[in-house]
Design an enzyme around this catalytic site. Structure first.
Site, PDB file in Angstrom:
ATOM      1  N   ASP A  18       0.685  -1.174   0.064  1.00 14.92           N
ATOM      2  CA  ASP A  18       0.035   0.064   0.151  1.00 14.92           C
ATOM      3  C   ASP A  18       0.892   1.140  -0.193  1.00 14.92           C
ATOM      4  O   ASP A  18       0.550   2.258  -0.730  1.00 14.92           O
ATOM      5  CB  ASP A  18      -0.902  -0.106   1.068  1.00 14.92           C
ATOM      6  CG  ASP A  18      -2.070  -0.820   1.119  1.00 14.92           C
ATOM      7  OD1 ASP A  18      -2.004  -1.858   0.044  1.00 14.92           O
ATOM      8  OD2 ASP A  18      -2.826  -0.989   1.878  1.00 14.92           O
ATOM      9  N   ARG A  98       0.534   5.973  17.056  1.00  9.88           N
ATOM     10  CA  ARG A  98       0.255   6.954  16.193  1.00  9.88           C
ATOM     11  C   ARG A  98       0.854   8.418  16.352  1.00  9.88           C
ATOM     12  O   ARG A  98       1.376   8.884  15.551  1.00  9.88           O
ATOM     13  CB  ARG A  98      -1.368   7.129  15.609  1.00  9.88           C
ATOM     14  CG  ARG A  98      -1.705   5.877  14.977  1.00  9.88           C
ATOM     15  CD  ARG A  98      -0.870   5.206  14.185  1.00  9.88           C
ATOM     16  NE  ARG A  98      -1.529   3.866  13.594  1.00  9.88           N
ATOM     17  CZ  ARG A  98      -0.838   2.895  13.107  1.00  9.88           C
ATOM     18  NH1 ARG A  98       0.397   2.876  13.426  1.00  9.88           N
ATOM     19  NH2 ARG A  98      -1.521   1.923  12.428  1.00  9.88           N
ATOM     20  N   SER A 181      -5.892  -7.861   7.200  1.00 12.93           N
ATOM     21  CA  SER A 181      -4.671  -6.883   7.277  1.00 12.93           C
ATOM     22  C   SER A 181      -3.963  -6.978   8.858  1.00 12.93           C
ATOM     23  O   SER A 181      -4.949  -7.123   9.659  1.00 12.93           O
ATOM     24  CB  SER A 181      -5.223  -5.341   6.959  1.00 12.93           C
ATOM     25  OG  SER A 181      -6.162  -4.992   7.886  1.00 12.93           O
TER      26      SER A 181
END
Length: 403
Positions: A18, A98, A181
């Site tokens: 990706d 994150r 995923s």
């Protein structure tokens, strides 16, 4: 976003299919320089191939950084001081990674003269929110490129066709329908999509990567002792370790005993429900141990206030507000409570379970002299009568009024 407004982009780049497609798409769509940033957060993958793939695509500025210690020390451990869990059960393994990735992207953008950053999160998930709230909190003027909200490559078939058209290698297992995923770091693995999308269907055994099935775990329990200092784990069985090394060791111990599996349907920040299968072996042990040492070192009022604050704190992390003033305010209160959270906790690991069996601390508030069922000289049981009468007064008044 108009491409002529952007001159240079820092891409969060894993080297997978990706983000390799995103890299090529950025070059074509924005006709600008791209800087790649790959973070080693303990995902357990070789990262050098990411450099090689970026070089093949003509990237001149490539950043690959080992952030494992910073990740555990400055993000995971502060979160565990709060005993943070989302919706009663989830240990926030993806959420907490994150902010660090975002911070380094913004810092690299400043260092390289880039005016934009890019992530590979989809327009349906939480990560787009987490990345972008962090970007803007750290640099309110940064430009953000989110390909999944811009391009028309909205299926696996289109992505693979684009990759083949541009000579981007497609792994064999990514041709056709990918089974699910995976996102991983030192705290956990997260598996979503495809075979996991129907919550009425059980998770296949092959999804699990870090833990053996509890029923296959050893028949003999494993006992370990974790040492704490000011709320953070510092040692296992008397051996002092760095934060990342300690969590890695707990992952091994937990995985070998089938600990830390979670099959969860959660409420995403963007409004939909999703099913995720998580493995957090070390974190599950760490949470039990931390609560164990707090049980003897925290005053009742402080402990209960922490439990009251925790859901709000966990939701802030889940929703992407790590760099918000309210999270920092809560962190300050939580950290203040940890001054005397020091000592040792011994746990038994057995077939998926974690049990605290002993705890001790030089700052313990536990008084055997007060709690004993034997005769004592420090507590007058008659005092309880007045205590009860005072607490019962309002209940008696209510009962008489309503009787």
């Amino acid at each position: 976003m108009l491409s002529d407004q952007i001159k240079k982009i820092v891409l969060a780049y894993s080297g997978g299919l990706d983000t390799s497609i995103i890299l090529k798409w950025l070059q074509e769509t924005y006709d600008c320089e791209v800087v790649t940033f790959t973070a080693d957060l303990g995902q357990g993958e070789e990262l050098e191939p990411a450099r090689q793939k970026a070089e093949i695509l003509g990237i001149k500025e490539i950043f690959i950084e080992d952030l494992r210690e910073e990740f555990v020390r400055d993000y995971v451990f502060p979160m565990f001081r709060a005993n943070a869990i989302y919706e009663g059960i989830y240990l926030l393994g993806t959420s907490i990674a994150r902010p660090l990735i975002s911070k380094r992207q913004v810092e690299i953008a400043a260092a390289t003269g880039a005016d934009a950053v890019c992530h590979g999160a989809t327009g349906k998930g939480n990560d787009q929110v987490r990345f972008e709230l962090s970007y803007y909190a750290l640099n309110p003027d940064i430009k953000v490129v989110a390909p999944w909200r811009e391009w028309d490559l909205n299926s696996r078939e289109k992505l693979i066709a684009y990759a083949e058209q541009n000579q981007i290698p497609v792994p064999t297992d990514k041709r056709g329908e990918a089974p699910f995923s995976v996102d991983a770091n030192l705290l956990h693995t997260s598996s979503e999509g495809k075979v996991l999308e129907d919550p009425a269907m059980p998770c296949p055994d092959y999804v699990y990567q870090r833990t053996i099935a509890p029923e296959d775990a050893p028949d003999i329990p494993t006992e370990i002792t974790i040492g704490f200092k000011a709320g953070d784990a510092v040692s296992i069985n008397g051996e002092y370790m760095s934060p990342a090394t300690l969590l890695e060791k707990l992952n091994v111990l937990g995985g070998a005993n089938g600990i830390g599996r979670l099959d969860l349907v959660e409420n995403r920040f963007v409004g939909m429900k999703s099913r995720g299968v998580y493995e957090t072996p070390g974190g599950t042990i760490l949470l039990a141990a931390h609560r164990g040492i707090e049980s003897i070192t925290l005053d009742r009022g402080a402990a209960h206030l922490k439990d009251d604050l925790m859901p709000r704190y966990a939701e802030l992390i889940y929703n992407g507000f790590w760099f918000s003033p309210e999270r920092e305010m809560l962190q300050a209160a939580i950290d203040a409570s940890q001054t005397h959270v020091t000592g040792e906790v011994t746990l038994k690991l057995y077939k998926g379970s974690v049990d605290v069996i002993t705890r001790q601390s030089p700052y313990s508030l536990y008084s055997e002299a007060h709690v004993t069922f034997e005769e004592d000289a420090v507590y007058d049981q008659k005092d309880a009568e007045g205590f009860i009468r005072l607490n019962a007064l309002r209940l008696k008044l209510l009962a008489r009024r309503n009787g």
